[in-house]
Design a protein around this motif. Structure first.
Motif, PDB file in Angstrom:
ATOM      1  N   ALA A  39       8.600 -13.768   3.347  1.00 46.81           N
ATOM      2  CA  ALA A  39       9.639 -14.811   3.308  1.00 46.81           C
ATOM      3  C   ALA A  39      11.044 -14.237   3.237  1.00 46.81           C
ATOM      4  N   ALA A  40      11.173 -12.930   3.057  1.00 42.97           N
ATOM      5  CA  ALA A  40      12.487 -12.310   2.819  1.00 42.97           C
ATOM      6  C   ALA A  40      13.541 -12.606   3.886  1.00 42.97           C
ATOM      7  N   PRO A  41      13.204 -12.561   5.182  1.00 39.46           N
ATOM      8  CA  PRO A  41      14.262 -12.765   6.190  1.00 39.46           C
ATOM      9  C   PRO A  41      14.925 -14.139   6.134  1.00 39.46           C
ATOM     10  N   PHE A  42      14.250 -15.130   5.567  1.00 38.28           N
ATOM     11  CA  PHE A  42      14.743 -16.495   5.688  1.00 38.28           C
ATOM     12  C   PHE A  42      15.900 -16.800   4.737  1.00 38.28           C
ATOM     13  N   LEU A  43      16.063 -16.006   3.699  1.00 33.31           N
ATOM     14  CA  LEU A  43      17.270 -16.125   2.885  1.00 33.31           C
ATOM     15  C   LEU A  43      18.473 -15.670   3.710  1.00 33.31           C
ATOM     16  N   ALA A  44      18.307 -14.563   4.430  1.00 35.20           N
ATOM     17  CA  ALA A  44      19.382 -14.053   5.290  1.00 35.20           C
ATOM     18  C   ALA A  44      19.678 -15.025   6.426  1.00 35.20           C
ATOM     19  N   TYR A  45      18.639 -15.603   7.025  1.00 36.35           N
ATOM     20  CA  TYR A  45      18.840 -16.565   8.103  1.00 36.35           C
ATOM     21  C   TYR A  45      19.625 -17.782   7.604  1.00 36.35           C
ATOM     22  N   GLY A  46      19.266 -18.279   6.417  1.00 32.21           N
ATOM     23  CA  GLY A  46      19.948 -19.446   5.862  1.00 32.21           C
ATOM     24  C   GLY A  46      21.429 -19.177   5.625  1.00 32.21           C
ATOM     25  N   ILE A  47      21.728 -18.020   5.056  1.00 32.76           N
ATOM     26  CA  ILE A  47      23.134 -17.643   4.814  1.00 32.76           C
ATOM     27  C   ILE A  47      23.872 -17.508   6.145  1.00 32.76           C
ATOM     28  N   ALA A  48      23.224 -16.891   7.144  1.00 32.69           N
ATOM     29  CA  ALA A  48      23.848 -16.717   8.456  1.00 32.69           C
ATOM     30  C   ALA A  48      24.178 -18.063   9.097  1.00 32.69           C
ATOM     31  N   LEU A  49      23.308 -19.044   8.934  1.00 32.90           N
ATOM     32  CA  LEU A  49      23.558 -20.375   9.502  1.00 32.90           C
ATOM     33  C   LEU A  49      24.785 -21.022   8.874  1.00 32.90           C
ATOM     34  N   LEU A  50      24.943 -20.856   7.576  1.00 30.44           N
ATOM     35  CA  LEU A  50      26.119 -21.411   6.903  1.00 30.44           C
ATOM     36  C   LEU A  50      27.392 -20.694   7.344  1.00 30.44           C
ATOM     37  N   ILE A  51      27.305 -19.385   7.550  1.00 28.82           N
ATOM     38  CA  ILE A  51      28.462 -18.627   8.039  1.00 28.82           C
ATOM     39  C   ILE A  51      28.844 -19.082   9.439  1.00 28.82           C
ATOM     40  N   ILE A  52      27.838 -19.296  10.295  1.00 30.64           N
ATOM     41  CA  ILE A  52      28.102 -19.772  11.657  1.00 30.64           C
ATOM     42  C   ILE A  52      28.791 -21.126  11.629  1.00 30.64           C
ATOM     43  N   ALA A  53      28.308 -22.028  10.769  1.00 32.59           N
ATOM     44  CA  ALA A  53      28.918 -23.357  10.643  1.00 32.59           C
ATOM     45  C   ALA A  53      30.378 -23.236  10.201  1.00 32.59           C
ATOM     46  N   ALA A  54      30.632 -22.357   9.239  1.00 32.99           N
ATOM     47  CA  ALA A  54      32.004 -22.163   8.741  1.00 32.99           C
ATOM     48  C   ALA A  54      32.911 -21.590   9.825  1.00 32.99           C
ATOM     49  N   LEU A  55      32.404 -20.629  10.597  1.00 29.36           N
ATOM     50  CA  LEU A  55      33.200 -20.033  11.669  1.00 29.36           C
ATOM     51  C   LEU A  55      33.532 -21.050  12.755  1.00 29.36           C
ATOM     52  N   ILE A  56      32.566 -21.883  13.101  1.00 28.32           N
ATOM     53  CA  ILE A  56      32.820 -22.925  14.101  1.00 28.32           C
ATOM     54  C   ILE A  56      33.900 -23.879  13.606  1.00 28.32           C
ATOM     55  N   TYR A  57      33.793 -24.274  12.344  1.00 25.60           N
ATOM     56  CA  TYR A  57      34.774 -25.205  11.773  1.00 25.60           C
ATOM     57  C   TYR A  57      36.173 -24.585  11.768  1.00 25.60           C
ATOM     58  N   LEU A  58      36.271 -23.338  11.331  1.00 28.32           N
ATOM     59  CA  LEU A  58      37.577 -22.685  11.258  1.00 28.32           C
ATOM     60  C   LEU A  58      38.176 -22.467  12.648  1.00 28.32           C
ATOM     61  N   THR A  59      37.312 -22.184  13.615  1.00 32.45           N
ATOM     62  CA  THR A  59      37.789 -21.984  14.980  1.00 32.45           C
ATOM     63  C   THR A  59      38.407 -23.255  15.546  1.00 32.45           C
ATOM     64  N   ILE A  60      37.750 -24.374  15.282  1.00 38.29           N
ATOM     65  CA  ILE A  60      38.203 -25.646  15.848  1.00 38.29           C
ATOM     66  C   ILE A  60      39.344 -26.264  15.051  1.00 38.29           C
ATOM     67  N   HIS A  61      39.280 -26.168  13.723  1.00 40.77           N
ATOM     68  CA  HIS A  61      40.256 -26.859  12.877  1.00 40.77           C
ATOM     69  C   HIS A  61      41.277 -25.923  12.241  1.00 40.77           C
ATOM     70  N   GLY A  62      41.233 -24.631  12.610  1.00 40.70           N
ATOM     71  CA  GLY A  62      42.182 -23.692  12.030  1.00 40.70           C
ATOM     72  C   GLY A  62      43.581 -23.870  12.586  1.00 40.70           C
ATOM     73  N   LYS A  63      44.480 -23.053  12.106  1.00 39.15           N
ATOM     74  CA  LYS A  63      45.884 -23.169  12.493  1.00 39.15           C
ATOM     75  C   LYS A  63      46.206 -22.451  13.790  1.00 39.15           C
ATOM     76  N   ARG A  64      45.205 -21.742  14.322  1.00 33.67           N
ATOM     77  CA  ARG A  64      45.458 -20.995  15.561  1.00 33.67           C
ATOM     78  C   ARG A  64      45.380 -21.977  16.726  1.00 33.67           C
ATOM     79  N   ILE A  65      46.496 -22.580  17.072  1.00 38.63           N
ATOM     80  CA  ILE A  65      46.547 -23.654  18.047  1.00 38.63           C
ATOM     81  C   ILE A  65      46.004 -23.226  19.406  1.00 38.63           C
ATOM     82  N   GLY A  66      46.235 -21.979  19.762  1.00 34.24           N
ATOM     83  CA  GLY A  66      45.751 -21.502  21.053  1.00 34.24           C
ATOM     84  C   GLY A  66      44.254 -21.632  21.179  1.00 34.24           C
TER      85      GLY A  66
END
Length: 409
Positions: free
Chosen positions: A372-399
């Motif tokens: 079961a060990a890999p699935f803790l890492a997978y879960g954290i990675a999914l949350l990081i991906i969600a955060a990166l998508i949000y910051l990319t779209i809603h961040g201050k970098r208008i470009g």
């Protein structure tokens, strides 16, 4: 030829998609295969995922072979289903040769790859308008129902006669072949616009966005996670329940009910949340991974994680295809769609190795609760991906924000 559009005819069109995901039907037998063949956990998992490697190759080769052989979509589909049936049952007759079984699984995948795209194309050519859209939706549901059904039947066969009996589930391919051959008419052209015109992208898009590569990687990771959980559930269940336990296939079948529901409700959820659907999907997938990881000593939590993951996957994966029209010109759409499909299939194929690498990196044994060990890492990675998508779209970098108009709809 006169158009019938009968229920029986529609079921015949859908029947071949019913078998497309049956490669995973034997996942419930992986613990028994591992012991009987005296192979490692990763080698056993590759018996389930090896077909995906061949699918990647033959999805590309299939149109070329069809042109060279000068056969119709219907004939190509029948050839693929025949190969699935023949190669699927080979392990039933060969009980102890891992290499031969692995080769048969590779050729099984070639069968799927031969008719994967044709199963979609034939529906697109034969049906028009709202009926076509409905049939394509049902076709996707048929894949999930087929995987659930074949898993369930293979589980019963496992209980009756052992792991080699599980492979008799592929006899269903011959039933499908006969039904399809008798009830599906010969190819005919559609009476409305070609599929290419229906899916054409705006003329303003003149080049393929590099974000297509990110979507391919995203597709790859989603399936690495999903298939990895499928592969390791049976072994974890046997560890918790005892070596005589053979009920894992039943839970794997139930898992696909969630995936089917996700596909059915995707449209309604997407209308309600828009692009926010991807955050909902990634959040629920992360939760499923955490439940699975913390369920390594608790069968109830393990099952909860397994049953949950299919639903959000079917919320996230359609978003990938929905974004493609805004990221590439119309003439490149078939190519970028094929590349995403290859990403999905390579993720399925490579899942065992990536999971093994994570076990090694985390210094966790590849047995018992360590599975079961890999699935803790997978879960954290999914949350990081969600955060990166949000910051990319809603961040201050208008470009960046302006460069993603399709993603923020």
């Amino acid at each position: 030829m006169q158009k019938k559009d009968s229920i029986v005819e529609k079921l015949a069109f859908l029947s071949v998609s019913f078998m497309l995901t049956s490669a995973y039907a034997v996942q419930g037998a992986l613990p028994q295969l591992k012991v009987a063949l005296n192979v490692s956990q990763t080698q056993a998992e590759y018996l389930a995922t090896m077909p995906s490697f061949a699918v990647m190759i033959f999805v590309v080769l299939s149109p070329l072979l069809q042109t060279w052989l000068k056969v119709s979509d219907k004939q190509m589909i029948m050839a693929g289903v025949t190969l699935v049936g023949v190669m699927g049952i080979v392990p039933f007759f060969n009980l102890h040769n891992y290499a031969l079984i692995l080769a048969s699984r590779l050729l099984l995948g070639a069968g799927y790859g031969l008719y994967n795209s044709q199963a979609i194309a034939l529906i697109s050519v034969w049906y028009e308008g709202a009926t076509r859209a409905q049939m394509l939706g049902w076709r996707a549901a048929a894949e999930q129902i087929g995987q659930a059904t074949t898993l369930f039947i293979a589980g019963i066969l496992l209980t009756i006669g052992g792991w080699h009996f599980s492979f008799l589930v592929y006899l269903l391919a011959f039933v499908v072949l006969l039904f399809f051959a008798l009830e599906v008419p010969n190819d005919r052209p559609s009476q409305d616009q070609p599929v290419e015109k229906l899916t054409a992208t705006p003329d303003t898009i003149t080049k393929t966005s590099p974000r297509v590569a990110l979507l391919i990687l995203f597709a790859f990771f989603l399936v690495v996670d999903y298939v990895g959980m499928e592969n390791r559930f049976a072994s974890l269940a046997v560890f918790l329940k005892g070596s005589a336990y053979t009920g894992a296939a039943n839970y794997l079948s139930l898992m696909l009910i969630g995936a089917t529901l996700g596909g059915i409700f995707y449209g309604a959820i997407n209308r309600r949340f828009g692009f926010g659907t991807i955050y909902l999907g990634l959040g629920l997938m992360a939760l499923a991974n955490f439940l699975f990881y913390f369920g390594r000593n608790n069968f109830g939590l393990l099952v909860m994680g397994l049953l949950l993951i299919g639903f959000p996957l079917q919320l996230v994966s359609p978003m990938i295809f929905n974004l493609l029209p805004g990221l590439a010109p119309a003439k490149r759409q078939p190519l970028v769609t094929s590349m995403v499909l290859i990403g999905f299939n390579f993720g399925a194929f490579f899942s065992p190795t990536l999971a093994e690498w994570l076990n090694t990196m985390l210094n966790v044994p590849l047995k018992g609760t360590g599975l079961a060990a890999p699935f803790l890492a997978y879960g954290i990675a999914l949350l990081i991906i969600a955060a990166l998508i949000y910051l990319t779209i809603h961040g201050k970098r208008i470009g960046i924000k302006k460069s993603l108009p399709e993603m923020t709809r």
